[in-house]
Design a protein around this motif. Sequence first.
Motif, PDB file in Angstrom:
ATOM      1  N   ASN A  12       0.845  -1.194   0.000  1.00  0.00           N
ATOM      2  CA  ASN A  12       0.000   0.000   0.000  1.00  0.00           C
ATOM      3  C   ASN A  12       0.879   1.244   0.000  1.00  0.00           C
ATOM      4  O   ASN A  12       2.063   1.171   0.321  1.00  0.00           O
ATOM      5  N   GLY A  15       0.351   3.272   4.296  1.00  0.00           N
ATOM      6  CA  GLY A  15       0.613   2.694   5.611  1.00  0.00           C
ATOM      7  C   GLY A  15       1.520   3.527   6.497  1.00  0.00           C
ATOM      8  O   GLY A  15       1.218   3.745   7.675  1.00  0.00           O
ATOM      9  N   VAL A  45     -12.048  -4.461  11.599  1.00  0.00           N
ATOM     10  CA  VAL A  45     -10.587  -4.539  11.682  1.00  0.00           C
ATOM     11  C   VAL A  45     -10.162  -4.828  13.113  1.00  0.00           C
ATOM     12  O   VAL A  45     -10.895  -4.565  14.062  1.00  0.00           O
ATOM     13  N   THR A  49      -4.798  -6.054  11.991  1.00  0.00           N
ATOM     14  CA  THR A  49      -5.082  -5.463  10.684  1.00  0.00           C
ATOM     15  C   THR A  49      -4.391  -4.111  10.571  1.00  0.00           C
ATOM     16  O   THR A  49      -3.751  -3.819   9.550  1.00  0.00           O
ATOM     17  N   CYS A  52      -0.690  -4.617  10.089  1.00  0.00           N
ATOM     18  CA  CYS A  52      -0.360  -5.060   8.725  1.00  0.00           C
ATOM     19  C   CYS A  52      -0.467  -3.926   7.713  1.00  0.00           C
ATOM     20  O   CYS A  52       0.353  -3.828   6.789  1.00  0.00           O
ATOM     21  N   ILE A  53      -1.462  -3.067   7.879  1.00  0.00           N
ATOM     22  CA  ILE A  53      -1.607  -1.906   6.986  1.00  0.00           C
ATOM     23  C   ILE A  53      -0.418  -0.969   7.162  1.00  0.00           C
ATOM     24  O   ILE A  53       0.216  -0.554   6.193  1.00  0.00           O
ATOM     25  N   GLU A  54      -0.096  -0.641   8.415  1.00  0.00           N
ATOM     26  CA  GLU A  54       0.989   0.304   8.681  1.00  0.00           C
ATOM     27  C   GLU A  54       2.345  -0.233   8.234  1.00  0.00           C
ATOM     28  O   GLU A  54       3.201   0.540   7.813  1.00  0.00           O
ATOM     29  N   ARG A  58      -0.356  -5.343   3.823  1.00  0.00           N
ATOM     30  CA  ARG A  58      -1.769  -5.559   3.496  1.00  0.00           C
ATOM     31  C   ARG A  58      -2.252  -4.455   2.567  1.00  0.00           C
ATOM     32  O   ARG A  58      -1.904  -3.290   2.738  1.00  0.00           O
ATOM     33  N   VAL A  60      -5.070  -1.898   1.058  1.00  0.00           N
ATOM     34  CA  VAL A  60      -6.107  -1.085   1.676  1.00  0.00           C
ATOM     35  C   VAL A  60      -7.158  -0.794   0.610  1.00  0.00           C
ATOM     36  O   VAL A  60      -6.833  -0.268  -0.456  1.00  0.00           O
ATOM     37  N   GLU A  64     -11.929   1.214   3.107  1.00  0.00           N
ATOM     38  CA  GLU A  64     -11.090   1.323   4.303  1.00  0.00           C
ATOM     39  C   GLU A  64     -10.351   2.654   4.319  1.00  0.00           C
ATOM     40  O   GLU A  64     -10.262   3.306   5.367  1.00  0.00           O
TER      41      GLU A  64
END
Length: 82
Positions: A12, A15, A45, A49, A52-54, A58, A60, A64
């Motif tokens: 992403n 993040g 979330v 979650t 993982c995004i940060e 993952r 996004v 979201e």
Amino acid sequence: MYKTKGPDGRLNLCGLKIAKLRMAMRPRCSQKAFADKLQLLGLEVTKNTVQCIESGNRFVTDIELKAIAQALGVTTDDLLAE
């Protein structure tokens, strides 16, 4: 060819910005507290979650991204800006 990773190999573009903005929140906001805030906005979330995004592990979705921007008090463009 469609690229699914950013130039740095992350899944992403937002993040790191999310992590920076979350940590700048006052009072301080943990990943768990941020996940709880996102749940109140209708996202399913967990703390994992958010982690993982940060960390860029993952994708996004647009849904979201919109909720995350709302929770952080910024625009989606702010989250995607370089």
